[in-house]
Design an enzyme around this catalytic site. Structure first.
Site, PDB file in Angstrom:
ATOM      1  N   HIS A 252      27.980 -37.893 -73.757  1.00  0.00           N
ATOM      2  CA  HIS A 252      28.106 -36.451 -73.985  1.00  0.00           C
ATOM      3  C   HIS A 252      29.591 -36.200 -74.263  1.00  0.00           C
ATOM      4  CE1 HIS A 252      24.689 -36.385 -71.057  1.00  0.00           C
ATOM      5  NE2 HIS A 252      24.293 -35.310 -71.672  1.00  0.00           N
TER       6      HIS A 252
ATOM      7  N   ASP B 158      31.580 -36.020 -71.137  1.00  0.00           N
ATOM      8  CA  ASP B 158      31.724 -37.241 -70.332  1.00  0.00           C
ATOM      9  C   ASP B 158      33.033 -37.939 -70.668  1.00  0.00           C
ATOM     10  OD1 ASP B 158      29.046 -36.878 -69.651  1.00  0.00           O
ATOM     11  OD2 ASP B 158      28.339 -38.325 -71.147  1.00  0.00           O
TER      12      ASP B 158
HETATM   13  C1  XLS Z   1      18.447 -35.309 -68.242  1.00  0.00           C
HETATM   14  C2  XLS Z   1      18.513 -36.002 -69.522  1.00  0.00           C
HETATM   15  C3  XLS Z   1      19.928 -36.255 -70.025  1.00  0.00           C
HETATM   16  C4  XLS Z   1      19.900 -36.572 -71.483  1.00  0.00           C
HETATM   17  C5  XLS Z   1      21.203 -36.421 -72.177  1.00  0.00           C
HETATM   18  O1  XLS Z   1      17.426 -35.303 -67.581  1.00  0.00           O
HETATM   19  O2  XLS Z   1      17.811 -37.202 -69.402  1.00  0.00           O
HETATM   20  O3  XLS Z   1      20.525 -37.258 -69.277  1.00  0.00           O
HETATM   21  O4  XLS Z   1      19.432 -37.866 -71.710  1.00  0.00           O
HETATM   22  O5  XLS Z   1      21.641 -35.109 -72.175  1.00  0.00           O
END
Ligand code: XLS
Ligand code: NI
Ligand code: NI
Length: 443
Positions: free
Chosen positions: A103, A106
């Site tokens: 992200h 991140d």
């Molecule tokens: C949350 C999601 C998240 C996505 C990315 O439950 O799995 O981690 O994969 O935003």
């Protein structure tokens, strides 16, 4: 390179199923050819940045438990971001996954203004580009984190306030540019808070139209800049909102069709989201493959007794084999892959625990690939299915499907020919035994 993970000095190597070295692969032999491609190319595995490097081990009842130097609150946030990225690439390289995923938030801290957030991200994208060139690690997907910050409490694209829609759109535009720049193979939109807490304060029709518009904007921009990766929606039924609009693959397919997006967007299926929706993992894959929208997988697992997204490392060869079987039947991955959307348990404090989690997960996926490939190569299951539907191949079945007979014709036919079908066995237990035998047999 940092030496944060100094307990693992050499890259993790394949040693075979009889090895008891906890830092070796027992099944993941990356160059081994399985159904015409190397294991590495079939599985296309990716480490996620958020759970592995940006999450401190906190939960709703407790603070972070992990001792990672980049979480030191006295550190300058951009220095911390660089240190974190050094450690992340050290990990990717030692573990040997070909991909990572992130992200925007991140890898780069949010600034005081949107302009500062963009500039922080650009700096970190420059740094990631040099790290990728040095290590050969590639980007499976990028995504914008549009759910953490309080401005997104009532959703991003589905927010009652168009300024929040605009903010999210701006964030996605910037992150899509960054993903393209790093050669990302996909761009993911998980609908973080695209859903509702309460119907009585929600205009559902309006919110769905907002989401449809938002996704159309993303596709238009993707085409404008010539991003040749795949745009993926990640279905999830609930959490954090009570009801998420992207409930499951079938719901997303209906939504995409309604907004004219079914040829432009595919799905990123997460194992734990499938189980939260009350589906098996392989059901979600089959549903997506059937509708032509299968894209990628967030490989993890839930807990049978916990009703939330526990994001544990996949460790069930049976569960994963059944999913990989459907993926291979659907032609395998193109731009997608198995992305470990997985986090350590809060008590797994030691840096090496991150290796144990991923090594086990990669071995689980590799062994599952062997099982799924063996099931396909044996052809026994496919033959059983073909036989089960074979009567549809005859004249009557063909005419029904072609729309050549009416309800009244069928009524007349059953009466005139005294049709009285006898049921046949679905052979479920025998099929379950075939799967177990294959799991025992592959080497
Ligand atoms: C949350 C999601 C998240 C996505 C990315 O439950 O799995 O981690 O994969 O935003
Ligand atoms: Ni996910
Ligand atoms: Ni999830």
């Amino acid at each position: 390179m940092t030496d944060f993970f100094h307990d693992v000095s050499t890259p993790v190597a394949y040693e075979g199923p009889d090895s008891d070295n906890p830092f070796a692969f027992r099944w993941y032999d990356k160059d081994r050819i399985v159904m015409g491609k190397s294991m590495e190319e079939q599985l296309r595995m990716s480490v996620c940045y958020w759970h592995s490097f940006a999450w401190p081990g906190s939960d709703i009842f407790g603070a972070g438990t992990f001792d990672r130097p980049w979480f030191d609150p006295t550190m300058d946030p951009m220095d911390a971001a660089h240190l974190k990225m050094d450690a992340a690439f050290e990990f990717f390289e030692k573990l040997g996954t070909p991909f990572f995923s992130f992200h925007d938030r991140d890898i780069a801290p949010e600034g005081a203004t949107f302009a500062e957030s963009c500039s922080n991200l650009d700096t970190m994208i420059d740094y990631a580009e040099s790290k990728m060139a040095d290590t050969g690690v590639q980007l499976l997907w990028g995504t914008a984190q549009a759910f953490f910050q309080p401005r997104y409490a009532a959703g991003a694209a589905t927010n009652p306030n168009p300024d929040v829609f605009a903010y999210a759109a701006a964030q996605v535009k910037h992150c899509l540019d960054a993903t393209k720049r790093l050669g990302g193979q996909n761009y993911v939109l998980w609908g973080g808070r695209e859903g509702y807490e309460m119907l009585l304060n929600t205009n559902m029709a309006h919110e769905l139209d907002q989401l449809g518009r938002f996704l159309n904007l993303v596709v238009e921009y993707k085409n404008e800049i010539g991003f040749d990766g795949t745009i993926l929606i990640e279905p999830k039924p609930q959490e954090p909102t009570k009801h998420q609009y992207d409930y499951d693959s079938a719901t997303v397919y209906g939504f995409l069709q309604h907004y004219g997006l079914e040829n432009d967007i595919k799905v990123n299926i997460e194992v734990n989201h499938a189980t939260l929706a009350g589906h098996d993992f392989n059901h979600e894959i089959k549903q997506a493959v059937t509708n032509g929208i299968f894209g990628s997988v967030d490989a993890n697992r839930g807990d049978d007794r916990l009703g939330w997204d526990t994001d544990q490392f996949p460790n069930s060869v049976e569960q994963m084999s059944l999913g990989v079987y459907e993926i291979l039947l659907g032609g395998g991955f193109t731009t997608g892959g198995f992305m470990f959307d997985t986090k350590l348990r809060r008590q797994s404090l030691h840096p090496t625990d991150l290796f144990h989690g991923h090594i086990g997960a990669m071995d689980t996926m590799a062994r599952s690939l062997l099982v799924a490939a063996a099931l396909i190569e044996d052809g026994e299951l496919a033959a059983l299915v073909d036989e089960r539907y074979s009567r549809w191949g005859a004249d009557k079945g063909q005419r029904i499907l072609a729309g050549e007979v009416s309800l009244a014709d069928l009524h007349a036919d059953v009466l005139a020919n005294n049709i009285n079908p006898t049921p046949v066995s679905g052979q479920q237990e025998m099929i379950e035994n075939i799967v177990n035998r294959t799991i025992e047999r592959v080497r």
